[in-house]
Design a protein around this motif. Structure first.
Motif, mmCIF file in Angstrom:
data_model
loop_
_atom_site.group_PDB
_atom_site.id
_atom_site.type_symbol
_atom_site.label_atom_id
_atom_site.label_comp_id
_atom_site.label_asym_id
_atom_site.label_seq_id
_atom_site.Cartn_x
_atom_site.Cartn_y
_atom_site.Cartn_z
ATOM 1 N N ASP A 126 -50.943 -10.920 -28.773
ATOM 2 C CA ASP A 126 -51.382 -11.632 -27.566
ATOM 3 C C ASP A 126 -52.899 -11.802 -27.609
ATOM 4 O OD1 ASP A 126 -51.162 -12.989 -25.192
ATOM 5 O OD2 ASP A 126 -51.059 -11.192 -23.945
ATOM 6 N N LEU A 127 -53.382 -12.377 -28.721
ATOM 7 C CA LEU A 127 -54.813 -12.599 -28.889
ATOM 8 C C LEU A 127 -55.228 -13.840 -28.102
ATOM 9 C CD1 LEU A 127 -55.055 -11.944 -32.726
ATOM 10 C CD2 LEU A 127 -55.675 -10.371 -30.886
ATOM 11 N N LYS A 128 -56.173 -13.657 -27.204
ATOM 12 C CA LYS A 128 -56.672 -14.767 -26.374
ATOM 13 C C LYS A 128 -57.964 -14.324 -25.702
ATOM 14 C CE LYS A 128 -53.856 -13.369 -22.389
ATOM 15 N NZ LYS A 128 -52.885 -13.806 -21.365
ATOM 16 N N ARG A 153 -47.154 -4.271 -31.813
ATOM 17 C CA ARG A 153 -45.977 -3.780 -32.531
ATOM 18 C C ARG A 153 -46.333 -3.598 -34.004
ATOM 19 N NH1 ARG A 153 -44.490 -3.959 -28.037
ATOM 20 N NH2 ARG A 153 -42.460 -4.499 -27.151
ATOM 21 N N PRO A 154 -45.583 -2.763 -34.704
ATOM 22 C CA PRO A 154 -45.774 -2.688 -36.161
ATOM 23 C C PRO A 154 -45.170 -3.907 -36.845
ATOM 24 C CG PRO A 154 -44.008 -1.239 -35.466
ATOM 25 C CD PRO A 154 -44.630 -1.764 -34.212
ATOM 26 N N MET A 155 -45.772 -4.296 -37.966
ATOM 27 C CA MET A 155 -45.225 -5.412 -38.745
ATOM 28 C C MET A 155 -43.964 -4.945 -39.464
ATOM 29 S SD MET A 155 -48.579 -7.099 -40.522
ATOM 30 C CE MET A 155 -49.897 -7.798 -39.556
ATOM 31 N N ILE A 156 -42.916 -5.753 -39.365
ATOM 32 C CA ILE A 156 -41.661 -5.432 -40.044
ATOM 33 C C ILE A 156 -41.110 -6.701 -40.671
ATOM 34 C CG2 ILE A 156 -41.079 -3.497 -38.536
ATOM 35 C CD1 ILE A 156 -39.282 -5.390 -36.960
ATOM 36 N N ASP A 157 -40.177 -6.534 -41.581
ATOM 37 C CA ASP A 157 -39.496 -7.665 -42.211
ATOM 38 C C ASP A 157 -40.494 -8.671 -42.785
ATOM 39 O OD1 ASP A 157 -37.126 -6.518 -41.430
ATOM 40 O OD2 ASP A 157 -37.029 -7.672 -39.572
ATOM 41 N N ALA A 158 -41.319 -8.204 -43.710
ATOM 42 C CA ALA A 158 -42.286 -9.073 -44.392
ATOM 43 C C ALA A 158 -43.225 -9.769 -43.405
ATOM 44 C CB ALA A 158 -41.582 -10.104 -45.267
ATOM 45 N N ASN A 159 -43.815 -8.951 -42.541
ATOM 46 C CA ASN A 159 -44.804 -9.429 -41.568
ATOM 47 C C ASN A 159 -44.227 -10.383 -40.524
ATOM 48 O OD1 ASN A 159 -46.661 -7.945 -42.912
ATOM 49 N ND2 ASN A 159 -47.589 -9.653 -43.990
ATOM 50 N N ILE A 160 -42.919 -10.371 -40.312
ATOM 51 C CA ILE A 160 -42.309 -11.242 -39.306
ATOM 52 C C ILE A 160 -41.616 -10.385 -38.256
ATOM 53 C CG2 ILE A 160 -40.542 -12.976 -38.867
ATOM 54 C CD1 ILE A 160 -41.111 -14.191 -41.521
ATOM 55 N N LEU A 161 -41.944 -10.615 -37.004
ATOM 56 C CA LEU A 161 -41.313 -9.924 -35.891
ATOM 57 C C LEU A 161 -40.357 -10.880 -35.198
ATOM 58 C CD1 LEU A 161 -44.556 -8.256 -34.665
ATOM 59 C CD2 LEU A 161 -42.566 -6.979 -35.379
ATOM 60 N N SER A 162 -39.297 -10.370 -34.654
ATOM 61 C CA SER A 162 -38.263 -11.233 -34.078
ATOM 62 C C SER A 162 -38.176 -11.111 -32.564
ATOM 63 C CB SER A 162 -36.907 -10.905 -34.712
ATOM 64 O OG SER A 162 -36.945 -11.115 -36.094
ATOM 65 N N SER A 163 -39.298 -10.984 -31.903
ATOM 66 C CA SER A 163 -39.303 -10.978 -30.444
ATOM 67 C C SER A 163 -40.463 -11.821 -29.952
ATOM 68 C CB SER A 163 -39.428 -9.550 -29.907
ATOM 69 O OG SER A 163 -40.610 -8.951 -30.371
ATOM 70 N N VAL A 164 -40.218 -12.609 -28.927
ATOM 71 C CA VAL A 164 -41.229 -13.520 -28.413
ATOM 72 C C VAL A 164 -42.282 -12.730 -27.657
ATOM 73 C CG1 VAL A 164 -41.670 -15.482 -26.901
ATOM 74 C CG2 VAL A 164 -39.578 -15.405 -28.276
ATOM 75 N N ALA A 165 -43.551 -12.985 -27.961
ATOM 76 C CA ALA A 165 -44.660 -12.351 -27.255
ATOM 77 C C ALA A 165 -45.793 -13.360 -27.181
ATOM 78 C CB ALA A 165 -45.101 -11.084 -27.976
ATOM 79 N N GLY A 166 -46.804 -13.023 -26.392
ATOM 80 C CA GLY A 166 -47.949 -13.911 -26.280
ATOM 81 C C GLY A 166 -47.960 -14.651 -24.957
ATOM 82 N N ASP A 182 -46.125 -13.837 -36.882
ATOM 83 C CA ASP A 182 -46.696 -13.309 -38.113
ATOM 84 C C ASP A 182 -48.173 -13.662 -38.167
ATOM 85 O OD1 ASP A 182 -46.608 -15.985 -38.586
ATOM 86 O OD2 ASP A 182 -45.306 -15.899 -40.331
ATOM 87 N N GLU A 183 -48.768 -13.509 -39.316
ATOM 88 C CA GLU A 183 -50.213 -13.756 -39.441
ATOM 89 C C GLU A 183 -50.551 -15.215 -39.151
ATOM 90 O OE1 GLU A 183 -53.807 -12.855 -42.642
ATOM 91 O OE2 GLU A 183 -51.845 -11.903 -42.850
ATOM 92 N N CYS A 184 -49.661 -16.115 -39.534
ATOM 93 C CA CYS A 184 -49.899 -17.541 -39.283
ATOM 94 C C CYS A 184 -49.918 -17.844 -37.782
ATOM 95 C CB CYS A 184 -48.827 -18.375 -39.983
ATOM 96 S SG CYS A 184 -49.067 -20.163 -39.854
ATOM 97 N N THR A 185 -49.015 -17.240 -37.032
ATOM 98 C CA THR A 185 -48.992 -17.478 -35.583
ATOM 99 C C THR A 185 -50.172 -16.806 -34.892
ATOM 100 O OG1 THR A 185 -47.552 -15.557 -35.182
ATOM 101 C CG2 THR A 185 -46.486 -17.662 -35.611
ATOM 102 N N GLU A 186 -50.628 -15.673 -35.434
ATOM 103 C CA GLU A 186 -51.831 -15.035 -34.889
ATOM 104 C C GLU A 186 -53.059 -15.923 -35.115
ATOM 105 O OE1 GLU A 186 -51.755 -11.012 -33.623
ATOM 106 O OE2 GLU A 186 -50.666 -12.738 -32.841
ATOM 107 N N CYS A 187 -53.116 -16.574 -36.288
ATOM 108 C CA CYS A 187 -54.206 -17.519 -36.552
ATOM 109 C C CYS A 187 -54.160 -18.688 -35.563
ATOM 110 C CB CYS A 187 -54.111 -18.041 -37.989
ATOM 111 S SG CYS A 187 -54.584 -16.842 -39.257
ATOM 112 N N HIS A 188 -52.941 -19.106 -35.213
ATOM 113 C CA HIS A 188 -52.791 -20.180 -34.218
ATOM 114 C C HIS A 188 -53.368 -19.748 -32.873
ATOM 115 C CE1 HIS A 188 -50.651 -22.432 -31.053
ATOM 116 N NE2 HIS A 188 -50.680 -23.428 -31.899
ATOM 117 N N ALA A 189 -53.071 -18.523 -32.451
ATOM 118 C CA ALA A 189 -53.585 -18.021 -31.175
ATOM 119 C C ALA A 189 -55.109 -17.921 -31.196
ATOM 120 C CB ALA A 189 -52.972 -16.657 -30.869
ATOM 121 N N ILE A 190 -55.678 -17.492 -32.323
ATOM 122 C CA ILE A 190 -57.137 -17.388 -32.438
ATOM 123 C C ILE A 190 -57.769 -18.776 -32.403
ATOM 124 C CG2 ILE A 190 -59.024 -16.651 -33.932
ATOM 125 C CD1 ILE A 190 -57.164 -14.396 -34.929
ATOM 126 N N GLY A 191 -57.127 -19.747 -33.091
ATOM 127 C CA GLY A 191 -57.625 -21.125 -33.051
ATOM 128 C C GLY A 191 -57.601 -21.699 -31.640
#
Length: 327
Positions: A126-128, A153-166, A182-191
């Protein structure tokens, strides 16, 4: 007797923020009434909300980012059984005036926090800008802190989490549709955070960082925090190079424009000169042709006069001969 509302060992003296889920109160300790701190109290008494709030307290107590996150000064429950925790006072960056310096500083702070969490196998989710505050340390120096750790949350399943957050507006499309974080979606939030903090005229400088982080097409976005940090850090340098190139092209275009104008002027001048010379030549030819015609007409007239005189003389001679024979 103190009539102010009391929660645990803390007296309420004001309010920082309130919504339907939580309230952040200004409080002072009963033994230290001169120092104002923040008390975050859970208002939503549903089981899910209380569990999330307790999880935020636990995650904050663990201090995965010491120095970059609030320190829990106290925690417990109020008289109604609602959980709370106390942390140092911090100012919201979203209430500050938008500026390029602030936007870049907050964005790079979020990237740095995300990289530190990734090394520990964690993800904030929830980076904002609303979750970034400014605290003042004991020496009076200001520094950023990352708040609201309920979604970590901890990263699981190759850096992919299966619950909606943010937060809506900062979540990527794949998070909303498929629950992927994952890291790509975190980059989206930072952008999106950079986009929210930048003044509109500065969008052009950071166009590449914004485009490659907030676009909806996952396969075209940046995939790592380091890549996004490089885009943000070097955006102004790239923009200056772009302006220099455009200026060079513009100067060349100006030179080319004046060269083209000169060529056109020369061509037009040559055409005009040729037209004048041609006109003079034609007029001279017409004048000569007129004189030739006059001479021809004069000769024809002389010839016709001579021929007429000869015919008249022949006729007179014939008439004279006929009269002589008749006698």
């Amino acid at each position: 007797m103190n009539t102010r509302k009391r929660i645990g060992d803390w007296y309420v003296v004001g309010e920082f923020h309130r919504d339907e889920r939580v309230v952040v109160l200004k409080v002072v300790h009963k033994d230290r009434p001169g120092k104002v701190v923040a008390l975050k109290l859970c208002l939503d008494t549903s089981e899910k909300a209380v569990a999330a709030f307790r999880r935020e307290i636990e995650n904050t107590l663990e201090q995965p980012l010491p120095g970059d996150m609030p320190v829990v000064l106290d925690h417990g429950e109020d008289e109604a059984g609602r959980p709370y925790f106390v942390m140092p006072e911090s100012r919201d960056v979203t209430k500050m005036r938008k500026s390029e310096k602030l936007a870049v500083a907050v964005t790079r702070f979020l990237i740095a926090c995300a990289i530190k969490l990734r090394k520990q196998g964690l993800m904030h989710r929830d980076l904002k800008p609303d979750n970034v505050g400014i605290e003042v340390d004991e020496n009076g120096r200001e520094h950023f802190v990352l708040r609201d750790w309920a979604t970590m949350r901890p990263m699981i399943d190759a850096n992919i989490l299966s619950s909606v957050a943010g937060t809506p507006g900062y979540r990527a499309e794949e998070t909303v549709v498929y629950g992927i974080t994952d890291e790509c979606t975190e980059c989206h939030a930072i952008g999106c955070s950079l986009l929210a903090l930048l003044p509109v005229p500065r969008y052009l400088i950071y166009w590449k960082a914004l485009l490659l982080s907030v676009m909806p097409f996952r396969h075209l976005r940046v995939r790592t925090f380091e890549e996004l940090d490089d885009l943000v850090r070097n955006s102004r340098k790239r923009f200056r190079r772009l302006v220099s190139r455009v200026a060079g092209v513009w100067k060349t275009a100006i030179i080319t424009k004046w060269t083209a104008i000169g060529v056109v002027v020369v061509i037009v001048a040559v055409i005009l000169i040729m037209a004048v010379v041609g006109s003079c030549t034609v007029n001279r030819a017409l004048s000569q042709n007129g004189e030739l015609r006059k001479e021809a007409y004069r000769k024809a007239a002389v010839y016709e006069r001579k021929a007429g005189d000869e015919a008249h003389a022949s006729r007179n001679e014939a008439l004279s001969r006929g009269e002589g024979e008749g006698r």
